[in-house]
Design an enzyme around this catalytic site. Structure first.
Site, PDB file in Angstrom:
ATOM      1  CB  ALA A   9      -0.928  -0.007   1.208  1.00  0.00           C
ATOM      2  N   GLY A  77       9.689  -0.593  -6.556  1.00  0.00           N
ATOM      3  CA  GLY A  77       9.081  -1.785  -7.118  1.00  0.00           C
ATOM      4  C   GLY A  77       8.489  -2.703  -6.067  1.00  0.00           C
ATOM      5  CG  HIS A 362     -48.616  18.957   7.156  1.00  0.00           C
ATOM      6  ND1 HIS A 362     -49.640  18.231   6.612  1.00  0.00           N
ATOM      7  CD2 HIS A 362     -49.169  19.657   8.170  1.00  0.00           C
ATOM      8  CE1 HIS A 362     -50.764  18.485   7.245  1.00  0.00           C
ATOM      9  NE2 HIS A 362     -50.501  19.358   8.197  1.00  0.00           N
ATOM     10  CE1 TYR A 365     -34.760  22.598  12.855  1.00  0.00           C
ATOM     11  CE2 TYR A 365     -35.418  24.253  14.474  1.00  0.00           C
ATOM     12  CZ  TYR A 365     -34.474  23.375  13.974  1.00  0.00           C
ATOM     13  OH  TYR A 365     -33.249  23.266  14.578  1.00  0.00           O
TER      14      TYR A 365
END
Length: 459
Positions: A9, A77, A362, A365
């Site tokens: 990694a 590598g 409906h 808040y």
């Protein structure tokens, strides 16, 4: 036999064109390196060692105690990367799985099959291979006439005949641990890239008389390595399909699984139905017999049984059994909707508890509040919780009634069975059984129409 895992990694991932370390890009809610380490953990290894580079601190923070870490100073590598793990694994007896951290689609089953094949064949090295429809960019598996693995040739180093081969190296290997680190001493960088290839170990072992084999897995898609955003999207699509199919096998219905995005750690109970264009993320848990409609987004939340979510957003909140929400409502963090409660359309709830069987129908808040049971909250009610400096709490008792258009200015307490008349602005506590009215009186002025400018438009 002891099992070990080395996760590579340390790559920078320049093709991702991102400030984020490559292996930390997420696929279905988990970083790629987490997917790899979690899959590898399933084989029950004695030790997992992750090779990290410039983004070491970030990777270590994500994986924490899932792995030990070694640091590769320069990216020279894959052979050099594995060699850095020698300080942890060099003297161990057993078999070592080597896998890259940018291959999030590998499964525990595949890793187990590789270990099994490697052990049964008595190999010093076994490479995991697959048949690629388009092998461009992959290392090719070169075999002899008997089918034995001779070597792996990288794209830039292969001749035209070798590059015709479609069997590719997936980047996953299983090695005899001690023989791996002994062979790494003899790897050089005499190649087009000037790097130390881990794949050269296979030829070194073979030339030493060791058995080198290859296990070809049936599903090429698992081997997808992520080097750019295109591959990241492809990996996400494959993982999404895999996750959704697993849920379907466990009794969850998807109306359109191709458009339902479910993160890897999400849990969903049986007989729940998920419509298309739904997003469920993080550590969300959804119970049985729920219905989630299109346009819904649920993040890090807990949803009970028999809950309906209609085109709404739920964030870091909880809905208990037999509740419903929506359409077009929003539960912000720390909202708790208790059993039987109803949250209707265009309602926002934040850091509030809505009691059992309470109805918030409906255009409302509710913030920083505790609501008891069997309350009715009228349309357009506002819980005013902020004075510009601090936020304050509102309590509403059981069986209270809040009339439409009311504003409750915190801090305030509305007792059980209290009644708030419609369009009231409440600034003081309301006692049990009391009714509060706080609005200007209506005044009707006879024949006032003719005094208004509007009346002139009738002439």
């Amino acid at each position: 036999m002891e099992k070990y895992v080395v996760v590579l990694a340390a790559g920078k991932g320049t093709r991702m064109k991102s400030k984020l370390y490559k292996v930390l890009h997420k696929v279905c809610g988990k970083t790629m390196v987490e997917h790899v380490v979690d899959a590898a953990s399933g084989v029950e290894p004695t030790e997992i060692v992750t090779v990290v580079g410039t983004g070491a601190g970030d990777v270590e923070k994500v994986l924490a105690d899932k792995s030990k870490f070694v640091f590769q100073e320069k990216q020279l590598g894959t052979g050099d990367a594995v060699m850095t793990a020698k300080e942890v694994l060099g003297d161990k007896d057993g078999a070592t799985l080597v896998v890259t951290g940018d291959t999030p689609l590998f499964t525990t089953d595949t890793f187990n099959e590789l270990f099994k094949y490697h052990t049964e064949k008595g190999n010093a090295a076994t490479v995991l291979t697959a048949e690629a429809p388009n092998p461009f960019g992959y290392g090719r598996i070169i075999r002899d006439e008997q089918g034995n693995v001779l070597r792996i040739v990288e794209q830039k180093d292969g001749n035209p005949e070798e590059l015709k081969v479609k069997e590719i190296n997936t980047g996953v290997f299983c090695f005899d641990n001690k023989k791996l680190f002994e062979a790494l001493k003899h790897v050089d960088n005499n190649n087009a890239q000037g790097e130390y290839y881990l794949t050269d170990v296979l030829e070194i072992l073979r030339n030493s008389g060791e058995n080198v084999g290859a296990y070809k897995m049936p599903d090429f898609s698992e081997s997808l390595g992520v080097n750019d955003r295109i591959a990241l999207a492809q990996a996400t699509k494959i993982m999404q399909r895999r996750i959704n199919e697993e849920h379907m096998r466990n009794g969850v219905s998807f109306i359109d699984p191709d458009t339902a995005y479910i993160d890897a750690d999400v849990k969903i109970g049986n007989d729940t139905v998920i419509e298309g264009n739904v997003v469920i993320k993080g550590n969300t848990e959804i119970g049985s017999e729920c219905y989630i409609t299109s346009g819904s987004r649920i993040i890090d939340s807990k949803i009970g049984n028999n809950v309906t979510v209609t085109s709404s957003t739920i964030e870091k909140s909880e809905m208990e059994d037999n509740t419903d929400i929506g359409p077009n409502s929003h539960l912000r963090p720390k909202a708790l909707i208790k059993k039987g409660a109803h949250i209707g359309n265009f309602v926002e709830v934040k850091k509030a508890e809505i009691g059992e069987n309470t109805k918030v129908g409906h255009l409302t808040y509710v913030g920083d509040a505790t609501l008891g049971k069997d309350i009715n909250i009228g349309c357009g009610t506002i819980f005013s919780n902020y004075d510009g400096v601090k936020k304050f709490h509102t309590n509403v008792g059981d069986h209270a009634f809040i009339g439409a258009g009311s504003t409750l200015i915190a801090p305030i307490n509305v007792a059980d069975h209290a009644f708030i008349a419609a369009d009231s602005t409440i600034t003081k506590d309301v006692d049990k059984y009391d009714m509060a009215i706080a609005r200007g009186r209506q005044v009707n002025k006879p024949d006032y129409w003719h005094k208004l400018p509007l009346s002139k438009n009738e002439d």
